[in-house]
Design an enzyme around this catalytic site. Structure first.
Site, mmCIF file in Angstrom:
data_model
loop_
_atom_site.group_PDB
_atom_site.id
_atom_site.type_symbol
_atom_site.label_atom_id
_atom_site.label_comp_id
_atom_site.label_asym_id
_atom_site.label_seq_id
_atom_site.Cartn_x
_atom_site.Cartn_y
_atom_site.Cartn_z
ATOM 1 N N GLU A 35 7.200 -5.992 -45.169
ATOM 2 C CA GLU A 35 8.300 -6.393 -44.279
ATOM 3 C C GLU A 35 9.559 -6.338 -45.131
ATOM 4 O OE1 GLU A 35 7.845 -10.058 -42.088
ATOM 5 O OE2 GLU A 35 10.014 -10.280 -41.858
ATOM 6 N N ASN A 61 9.267 -15.531 -34.405
ATOM 7 C CA ASN A 61 8.929 -16.588 -35.364
ATOM 8 C C ASN A 61 9.186 -17.948 -34.714
ATOM 9 O OD1 ASN A 61 9.252 -18.558 -37.404
ATOM 10 N ND2 ASN A 61 9.258 -16.931 -38.921
ATOM 11 N N HIS A 102 14.473 -11.124 -41.003
ATOM 12 C CA HIS A 102 15.259 -12.201 -41.613
ATOM 13 C C HIS A 102 16.740 -12.043 -41.297
ATOM 14 C CE1 HIS A 102 16.133 -15.639 -44.050
ATOM 15 N NE2 HIS A 102 14.833 -15.815 -44.205
ATOM 16 N N GLY A 103 17.252 -13.023 -40.603
ATOM 17 C CA GLY A 103 18.682 -13.068 -40.305
ATOM 18 C C GLY A 103 19.117 -12.124 -39.196
ATOM 19 N N ASP A 113 8.476 -21.036 -35.990
ATOM 20 C CA ASP A 113 8.623 -22.191 -36.901
ATOM 21 C C ASP A 113 9.757 -23.112 -36.470
ATOM 22 O OD1 ASP A 113 6.825 -20.771 -38.389
ATOM 23 O OD2 ASP A 113 8.244 -20.217 -39.956
ATOM 24 N N HIS A 114 10.814 -22.471 -35.962
ATOM 25 C CA HIS A 114 12.037 -23.223 -35.648
ATOM 26 C C HIS A 114 11.803 -24.247 -34.541
ATOM 27 C CE1 HIS A 114 14.028 -20.251 -38.202
ATOM 28 N NE2 HIS A 114 13.270 -19.386 -37.595
ATOM 29 N N ARG A 134 6.342 -28.480 -43.728
ATOM 30 C CA ARG A 134 7.588 -29.061 -43.228
ATOM 31 C C ARG A 134 7.830 -28.792 -41.741
ATOM 32 N NH1 ARG A 134 12.298 -25.352 -45.872
ATOM 33 N NH2 ARG A 134 11.511 -26.224 -47.808
ATOM 34 N N ARG A 178 12.002 -35.404 -35.279
ATOM 35 C CA ARG A 178 11.693 -36.726 -34.742
ATOM 36 C C ARG A 178 10.248 -37.139 -35.020
ATOM 37 N NH1 ARG A 178 15.658 -38.458 -31.014
ATOM 38 N NH2 ARG A 178 14.410 -40.340 -30.879
ATOM 39 N N GLY A 203 13.437 -15.054 -35.654
ATOM 40 C CA GLY A 203 13.195 -16.446 -35.279
ATOM 41 C C GLY A 203 14.423 -17.198 -34.844
ATOM 42 N N GLU A 242 2.715 -16.213 -41.948
ATOM 43 C CA GLU A 242 3.473 -16.126 -43.206
ATOM 44 C C GLU A 242 2.913 -17.149 -44.163
ATOM 45 O OE1 GLU A 242 7.691 -16.586 -43.185
ATOM 46 O OE2 GLU A 242 7.882 -15.215 -41.515
ATOM 47 N N THR A 273 15.334 -21.778 -45.865
ATOM 48 C CA THR A 273 14.451 -20.758 -45.288
ATOM 49 C C THR A 273 14.059 -19.828 -46.434
ATOM 50 O OG1 THR A 273 14.257 -18.991 -43.618
ATOM 51 C CG2 THR A 273 16.431 -19.307 -44.607
ATOM 52 N N THR A 274 13.171 -18.856 -46.152
ATOM 53 C CA THR A 274 12.726 -17.958 -47.214
ATOM 54 C C THR A 274 13.934 -17.246 -47.828
ATOM 55 O OG1 THR A 274 10.800 -17.575 -45.831
ATOM 56 C CG2 THR A 274 11.066 -16.133 -47.736
ATOM 57 N N ARG A 327 3.615 -23.617 -44.435
ATOM 58 C CA ARG A 327 4.116 -23.874 -45.785
ATOM 59 C C ARG A 327 3.252 -24.910 -46.475
ATOM 60 N NH1 ARG A 327 9.934 -22.204 -46.268
ATOM 61 N NH2 ARG A 327 9.823 -23.233 -48.264
ATOM 62 N N HIS A 352 4.801 -19.743 -40.125
ATOM 63 C CA HIS A 352 4.715 -19.899 -41.581
ATOM 64 C C HIS A 352 4.081 -21.260 -41.865
ATOM 65 C CE1 HIS A 352 7.154 -19.713 -45.635
ATOM 66 N NE2 HIS A 352 5.881 -19.985 -45.826
#
Ligand code: PXP
Length: 250
Positions: free
Chosen positions: A151, A7, A199-200, A9-10, A49, A18, A221, A70, A100-101, A45, A43
């Site tokens: 998932e 993932n 997740h996590g 996104d991060h 974001r 920035r 991610g 996602e 996060t989700t 969104r 993802h």
């Protein structure tokens, strides 16, 4: 052996801190694939974001392996997915306030909308996965809605291994969450679904989950991007892939 979806996104979250052009999540996708990622997950969104429309377009043109988008059930985003045609979409709940989700999608409550969105995406050749808690009713509802995959939300397990309040992990609680995931996996496979997890998950907690046979792919991610800061993304991805592939053998 389960595959690894990375993932990215991060990486976009760092860029947006920035409001600049770097680091580029599309570049991250290339690095992740070079490190052995089987799938790139992003993802898009509603509030854009982190990942934006330009990223989604370029990811579609750049990613060589599987691309997983996602998304929520929001109609604007559904339209984008219908045009973009990633290999797979993962339907997730989306809440503006969340970091996060949080939690799986309530497929039972959104059954009609889920069936409609899934049918339209399937009609253009997109596989549909639903991000759900390991709860049999949600898994069966995903199957009934026409989803190809689910998932399973591994967040409860992840929180048990590293409690958010800083308390010590309790093994019985960890075991209970692993059992829930194993039961969810079986329910998904019995319903004819492809079963992913995510997740996590981290370098420290992935093994007991990766050791359960039957998962198709794990989407990871934050932990990979965190390690990439020190090790580089290719190496961070290769290390995670190695942990997953060895888990069943060990
Ligand atoms: N799967 C889903 C559905 C997610 O929403 C996320 C977070 O974006 C992940 C997997 C990856 O979670 P993490 O960043 O904690 O590895």
């Amino acid at each position: 052996m389960a595959g690894l979806g990375v993932n990215i996104d991060h990486v976009a979250t760092i860029r947006q801190a920035r409001r600049t052009v770097e680091p580029d999540p599309v570049w991250a996708a290339v690095e992740a694939e070079l490190g052995g990622a089987d799938c790139i997950t992003f993802h898009l969104r509603k509030d854009r974001r982190h990942i934006n429309d330009r990223d989604a377009r370029l990811l579609k043109q750049t990613v060589r392996g599987k691309l997983n988008m996602e998304m929520s059930l929001d109609e604007e985003i559904v339209q984008i997915a219908l045009e973009l045609k990633p290999h797979q979409v993962s339907l997730v709940p989306e809440n503006r306030q969340e970091i996060t989700t949080e939690g799986g999608l309530d497929v039972v409550a959104h059954a009609e909308r889920m069936a409609d969105v899934t049918r339209r995406l399937a009609d253009v050749g997109v596989l549909v996965s639903a991000f759900v808690d390991p709860v049999p009713e949600q898994i069966l509802a995903s199957s009934a809605a026409g989803c190809h995959a689910i998932e399973l939300h591994t967040g409860t397990y992840a929180n048990a291994t590293l409690p958010l309040d800083g308390s010590n992990p309790v093994q019985a609680e960890i075991d209970r969450t692993i059992e829930d995931l194993a039961t969810g996996l079986k329910a998904g496979l019995d319903a004819g679904l492809i079963v992913h997890g995510g997740h996590g998950l981290t370098y420290q907690n992935v093994k007991p989950i990766a050791a359960i046979e039957g998962f198709d792919e794990f989407n990871i991610g934050h932990s990979i991007i965190a390690r990439a800061v020190f090790a580089g993304l290719q190496d961070a991805v290769a290390e995670m892939k190695n942990l997953i592939s060895l888990a069943i053998v060990e």
